[in-house]
Design an enzyme around this catalytic site. Structure first.
Site, PDB file in Angstrom:
ATOM      1  N   ASP A   1       1.938  -1.261  29.461  1.00 52.07           N
ATOM      2  CA  ASP A   1       0.659  -1.959  29.525  1.00 52.07           C
ATOM      3  C   ASP A   1      -0.328  -0.993  29.453  1.00 52.07           C
ATOM      4  O   ASP A   1      -0.392  -0.069  30.166  1.00 52.07           O
ATOM      5  CB  ASP A   1       0.517  -2.766  30.821  1.00 52.07           C
ATOM      6  CG  ASP A   1      -0.729  -3.477  30.776  1.00 52.07           C
ATOM      7  OD1 ASP A   1      -0.603  -4.485  29.746  1.00 52.07           O
ATOM      8  OD2 ASP A   1      -1.521  -3.704  31.579  1.00 52.07           O
TER       9      ASP A   1
ATOM     10  N   GLU B   1       1.454  -0.338  24.545  1.00 54.48           N
ATOM     11  CA  GLU B   1       0.543  -0.979  24.035  1.00 54.48           C
ATOM     12  C   GLU B   1      -0.512  -0.030  23.968  1.00 54.48           C
ATOM     13  O   GLU B   1      -1.183   0.405  24.790  1.00 54.48           O
ATOM     14  CB  GLU B   1       0.063  -2.097  25.101  1.00 54.48           C
ATOM     15  CG  GLU B   1      -1.070  -3.038  24.938  1.00 54.48           C
ATOM     16  CD  GLU B   1      -1.459  -3.901  25.862  1.00 54.48           C
ATOM     17  OE1 GLU B   1      -1.959  -4.969  25.596  1.00 54.48           O
ATOM     18  OE2 GLU B   1      -1.712  -3.412  26.885  1.00 54.48           O
TER      19      GLU B   1
END
Length: 730
Positions: A367, A404
């Site tokens: 993330d 990401e």
């Protein structure tokens, strides 16, 4: 001790005994050994560290304090006899209180071990005692003044566990990413109402591994589940104040601990074993397990937040701080872990290795990965030591690594710029697919104002594996994780039913969630009984799913899209744990049709190797007869040349030649025009004709016939549709 015991009372508690020094280098965390427990915690600026033992009940009145007297390079360690599995524990750490320098030591606070294998006590409130600084009952805070309220009765505690597990015969699937179909899924949402899963297992790790769930995954051709965060997390104070919870889990408190509430048992040892059992069962079915991991920030939020672990142990080095001791926040969550610090970086790497070696997982999706690789001056550094460690570590370099590739800091968008072997979420793919099949189509049909659309250049680039982003060095199509939807943003069904977000239930007055969805409601906002609108919406969903599963690269399906999942226009339901986000398995005819279509498309992807090419298609000649690995054609069957520059172009044909590798060649026809039309199929060298396998105009994949069309012949096509043909060799 009561939760509001004063600091002076803590100092006057029962006499503390000392831990026995270790005769070897300390191992971070708390580990069972013969006769007792060995512990080690990093607190480099501390003047004293005390291990606090609360027994199996976690009763603060039973607190037993053991001083750690052995200190080496910032690590405090020791051995305590007579401690076994199930013991709840934490640390009290004394040292300087200098907030402007990042030092916030406070011995009144019981701190969670960053290496704890399980965490007990789920925070459902944030009383003043949890804060290292003074916080009044009215919520007013003075972050410069140290609080003397004791937190033993309310602080999250680590749990000592037995890490042994009987894996038995446990072969990992070990699939290449190029052959993968990834399914992004939330443990709780997936089975909360799933028929066939016993009620007491619904929404749990055991529910994910239940045969009913596994059967569904296998029927979709899923090769890997990408689980939303299962590291132990807590809800933020402001979310709890709205009467809601952090449902998605992007607020980590334990990087080594499975989230206890996702287990079917309240026993921490049983929960750890249940998670490992889930991995074992999914592996037995040939399904890999990828974890969505949040190492960019922690649940402690900004310096105004609670002191739960890192802030009280080593706040100065754990977090990125400015010259005043305030957080440098590039995550939007209050703080940013500082992976420039060697010990913080080691913790993250140790955590990753633990999940691979001890819990059996097969990879990670990072993330806000750019936040992990910001260097000395906070700029993104592709040569950052953390990224280098991922590439070279003998354990981690052998698993799937997915980034990401952005954060919310300066110059945070870095799609295509992560070093190999990291793959990346391809947001350019998402945007191109939505534009072509939704927002541009709305313009083409006259449903929205606009003089031109994006043409076909962008969608062609994404269909062929995004060579512009992933075409250098060691990177190939498998570096691109293509997706149309994910956990955040509209679901597939909502993309076709809403023009704007409807997030009122989140209690943030519509400030949360993206306003740039590239969606189209097809003329009516939200639910409707209009048969024409519903027909168009269903076809658009099939178009998007087909584009995803017929593209080169790695497709990621968001859980529930295959059954028409809706969150009623809420494009940010991170705080909604209930029927709004749980997958609804009471399927009507439309949902059954969409499910059948998704299964068929995924099956054809596995069947046609040309869709899973390891290298980028380049259009280069394959032989002396003029055949090329990829061919692009217009609606007349002519090779694309000047047509690439036409912004209003809505028709494109992509031919993938698999003959040189012994594979079947495929033709994908995109007819994005707002009206029915006619398309002449191309006549590539070595191809005599094409067999129609599927048309998105069909409500079900078996609705039409597999007719054969000679190369160079015309076919009638439905407005806004996509077709899959397989070539017949000449």
């Amino acid at each position: 001790m009561p939760p509001h015991t004063r600091l002076d009372d803590v100092a006057a508690a029962a006499p503390r005994r000392d831990a026995t020094p270790l005769d070897h280098a300390p191992v971070p965390g708390a580990h069972l050994v013969a006769g007792g427990l060995e512990v080690a915690v990093h607190a480099p600026f501390a003047t004293a560290v005390t291990l606090c033992l609360f027994g199996p009940s976690g009763d603060p009145a039973q607190e037993r304090q053991v001083r750690l007297v052995q200190r080496r390079r910032g690590w405090w360690s020791g051995r305590v006899d007579g401690v076994g599995a199930g013991e709840r524990y934490g640390y009290r750490v004394d040292g300087p209180w200098e907030p402007e320098a990042g030092h916030r030591h406070n011995p009144a606070k019981v701190l969670l071990d960053p290496y704890a294998r399980m965490v007990d006590r789920v925070l459902d409130a944030y009383p003043p005692a949890l804060f290292g600084h003074v916080v009044g009952e009215d919520g007013r805070a003075d972050i410069a003044v140290r609080s003397d309220l004791d937190s033993a009765g309310v602080a999250p505690l680590g749990v000592v566990v037995d890490e042994r597990f009987d894996w038995g015969e446990h072969p990992r699937p070990r699939r290449e990413l190029a052959d993968s179909v990834v399914y992004e899924v939330h443990v709780r949402e997936m089975t909360a109402t799933m028929p066939g899963v016993p009620e007491h297992l619904r929404g749990t790790y055991a529910g994910m591994a239940h045969p009913a769930c596994v059967e569904h995954l296998l029927s979709l051709g899923v090769t890997a589940v990408e689980l939303l965060p299962v590291h132990h997390f807590v809800s933020e104070p402001e979310v709890l104040a709205r009467g809601l919870v952090n449902h998605w889990g992007y607020n980590t408190l334990g990087f080594f601990a499975p989230h206890l509430p996702y287990a079917s048992t309240t026993d921490p040892q049983g929960a750890l074993d249940e998670l490992k059992g889930m991995v074992k069962m999914l592996h037995a079915a040939g399904i890999e397990v990828i974890l969505d991991v949040v190492y960019n920030h922690t649940a402690e939020q900004s310096v105004q937040g609670a002191t739960l672990s890192w802030r009280g142990l080593a706040g100065r080095t754990s977090y990125r701080l400015d010259e005043r001791g305030r957080d440098v926040d590039v995550t939007g969550c209050g703080n940013t872990l500082d992976l420039r610090d060697a010990t913080t970086q080691r913790m993250v790497l140790d955590s990753l290795r633990y999940w691979v070696t001890q819990c059996g997982v097969d990879g990670f999706r990072f993330d806000l990965a750019v936040a992990l690789a910001r260097g000395t001056h906070d700029d993104y550094d592709p040569g950052h030591p953390f990224l280098t460690a991922l590439r070279t570590d003998p354990v981690l370099s052998g698993v799937h690594l997915i980034a990401e590739p952005w954060d919310v800091g300066p110059h945070g968008w870095r799609t295509g710029q992560m070093p190999p072997p990291l793959a990346e979420w391809n947001d350019r793919y998402r945007d191109a697919a939505r534009e072509f099949w939704l927002s541009d189509l709305a313009v083409a049909r006259g449903a929205r104002q606009g003089s031109s659309t994006h043409g076909v250049r962008e969608i062609a680039t994404r269909l062929a594996g995004s060579r512009d982003l992933f075409g250098s060095g060691e990177r190939g199509p498998a570096s691109s994780i293509g997706f149309v939807t994910a956990h955040d943003g509209f679901t597939l069904a909502d993309l076709t039913a809403y023009d704007v977000k409807h997030n009122e239930a989140n209690g943030e007055e519509g400030r949360d969630g993206s306003d740039h969805n590239r969606s189209w409601n097809h003329g009516v906002e939200g639910p409707t009984d209009d048969p024409e609108v519903l027909t168009l919406r269903r076809r658009s969903r099939r178009n998007l799913l087909a584009t995803l599963l017929l593209s080169t690269g790695v497709p990621m399906i968001a859980a529930g899209d295959e059954i028409g999942r809706t969150t009623q226009g809420n494009n940010n339901p991170y705080c909604q744990d209930g029927p709004l986000t749980w997958l609804d398995w009471e399927l009507g005819a439309e949902q059954e049709d969409l499910l059948a279509t998704t299964r068929a498309l995924s099956g054809w992807r596995h069947e046609l190797a040309t869709l899973r090419h390891r290298c980028h298609y380049t259009g280069s000649p394959l032989d002396d007869h003029g055949a090329s690995d990829i061919g692009w054609y217009d609606e007349h069957g002519s090779a694309m040349t000047h047509q690439w520059g036409e912004s209003s172009r809505r028709v494109l044909q992509m031919h993938l030649d698999g003959a040189p590798l012994g594979h079947r060649s495929a033709l994908v026809v995109l007819h994005g025009a707002g009206h029915d039309g006619r398309v002449v199929l191309p006549a590539p060298p070595g191809v005599s004709g094409f067999e129609l396998w599927w048309d998105s105009a069909w409500e079900r994949p078996d609705e039409g016939e597999r007719v054969h069309v000679p190369a160079g012949e015309g076919v009638d096509v439905t407005a806004a549709s996509i077709r899959l043909y397989v070539a017949t060799p000449a």
